[in-house]
Scaffold this active site. Sequence first.
Site, PDB file in Angstrom:
ATOM      1  N   ASN A  10       1.281  -0.926   0.038  1.00  0.00           N
ATOM      2  CA  ASN A  10       0.245  -0.039  -0.222  1.00  0.00           C
ATOM      3  C   ASN A  10       0.886   1.040  -0.305  1.00  0.00           C
ATOM      4  OD1 ASN A  10      -1.851   2.032   0.267  1.00  0.00           O
ATOM      5  ND2 ASN A  10      -2.424   1.185   2.769  1.00  0.00           N
ATOM      6  N   LYS A  12       0.099   4.176  -0.333  1.00  0.00           N
ATOM      7  CA  LYS A  12      -0.415   5.190   0.398  1.00  0.00           C
ATOM      8  C   LYS A  12      -0.473   7.333  -0.227  1.00  0.00           C
ATOM      9  CE  LYS A  12       0.428   3.068   4.258  1.00  0.00           C
ATOM     10  NZ  LYS A  12      -0.332   3.221   6.467  1.00  0.00           N
ATOM     11  N   HIS A  98      -9.204   1.419   5.537  1.00  0.00           N
ATOM     12  CA  HIS A  98      -8.075   1.610   5.950  1.00  0.00           C
ATOM     13  C   HIS A  98      -8.384   2.984   7.251  1.00  0.00           C
ATOM     14  CE1 HIS A  98      -3.853   2.572   6.700  1.00  0.00           C
ATOM     15  NE2 HIS A  98      -3.755   1.213   6.421  1.00  0.00           N
ATOM     16  N   GLU A 100      -6.209   5.295   7.905  1.00  0.00           N
ATOM     17  CA  GLU A 100      -6.302   6.419   7.598  1.00  0.00           C
ATOM     18  C   GLU A 100      -7.605   7.039   7.173  1.00  0.00           C
ATOM     19  OE1 GLU A 100      -2.853   5.725   5.581  1.00  0.00           O
ATOM     20  OE2 GLU A 100      -1.589   5.124   7.416  1.00  0.00           O
ATOM     21  N   GLU A 168      -4.606  -4.878  10.583  1.00  0.00           N
ATOM     22  CA  GLU A 168      -4.028  -3.685  11.276  1.00  0.00           C
ATOM     23  C   GLU A 168      -3.911  -3.058  12.605  1.00  0.00           C
ATOM     24  OE1 GLU A 168      -1.757  -2.971   6.780  1.00  0.00           O
ATOM     25  OE2 GLU A 168      -4.069  -1.551   7.968  1.00  0.00           O
ATOM     26  N   GLY A 174       3.080   2.358  10.719  1.00  0.00           N
ATOM     27  CA  GLY A 174       3.706   3.011  10.785  1.00  0.00           C
ATOM     28  C   GLY A 174       4.064   3.130  12.217  1.00  0.00           C
ATOM     29  N   SER A 214       3.916  -2.405   9.976  1.00  0.00           N
ATOM     30  CA  SER A 214       4.706  -2.092  10.128  1.00  0.00           C
ATOM     31  C   SER A 214       5.534  -3.618  10.025  1.00  0.00           C
ATOM     32  CB  SER A 214       5.600  -1.751  11.810  1.00  0.00           C
ATOM     33  OG  SER A 214       4.648  -0.899  12.084  1.00  0.00           O
TER      34      SER A 214
END
Length: 254
Positions: A10, A12, A98, A100, A168, A174, A214
Site C-alpha cells: 500500500n 499510500k 483503511h 487512515e 491492521e 507506521g 510495520s
Amino acid sequence: MMRRIIIAGNWKMNKTYSESEEFLSEMANFTETKDLKNVDVVICTPALYLKLATGFAAKSKIFIGAQNVSNFDFGAYTGEISAPMLKAIECSFCIIGHSERRKYFGDTDDLVNAKLKILQQNKIIPIVCIGETLEEREAGITEDVVVNQLEGAFRNITVNNDVVIAYEPVWAIGTGKTATPAQAQEIHSLIRSWLIENYNHEIAENMSILYGGSVKPDNIRELLIQPDIDGGLIGGASLDMGKMKEMINIAVEL
Ligand code: 13P
C-alpha cells in the site's frame, strides 16, 4: 482449495509518476521470471497511477489495487473515483476501510459496507481493513472492536471467495511497532472463527486474512508462519524495491 498468500503493498500517498513507473517496471520483470507458487503480489498505487500500473500488470504476474473507491456508481461526486471506472482499467483489488481513511476522511462502517457491495458488483476484490487503536487495546476491547467492524462491513454481504480481510492494529501502522506474531495470530483466528459463525467453514478456510502494521523483511517470516496469517498489507517497506523483493522471496519459499 488452498487459500492464496498475498503480499500487498500500500503505497499510500507516495511516489511521483516517474518513480512509480520505474518501480512497476522492475517489479513486473522480477515476478515475470519467478515461480510465485501460491503467492499473489498486489501493488496498491495512488489513483493517478492506476492506469499505468494495470498496463504493467497486463504484461506480468503482478496485480494492481486502488486505495479507495466511491460508494456511488457515477454522477456529481466531485473528486471521487467509482468502481466501474476501476473495473474499466482492469484494477483487480481495492483497499477499503483503511484506518487512515476512517481517521482523516470519516469513513464509517456503513460506508465500508457500501463500498464492499459496489466492489463486488464490479468484480473487484475488496481488501477490508479492520483494527483497534492503542486506547482500545489498552482498554481490553480489541475483540469487540474487531467484531463490530466485521459486522458493520459485512452487513448483508454474500461472500464467495471474492473478499480479502486485512487486520491492521492502528498502533502498529507506521510506528515501527509490530504486533507480535502471537498477538496477530490471536486476532486472525478470531476473524476466521467469526467467518465460520457468520458464513461457513469453507468460506472461512478460503479467505485470505492479511496482517498490516510495520511489516518488513525482518519480521514477515514469523508472521507468515502463523496458521491464520495469509499475507501482509505493507506500507512503508513496500515503497522500497529491495525490501519488497525480499518479502516476496520469503513468502514464496515458505
Ligand atoms: P506500515 O507498513 O507503514 O506500518 O503501514 C501499514 C499499512 O497501513 C498498510 O495499509
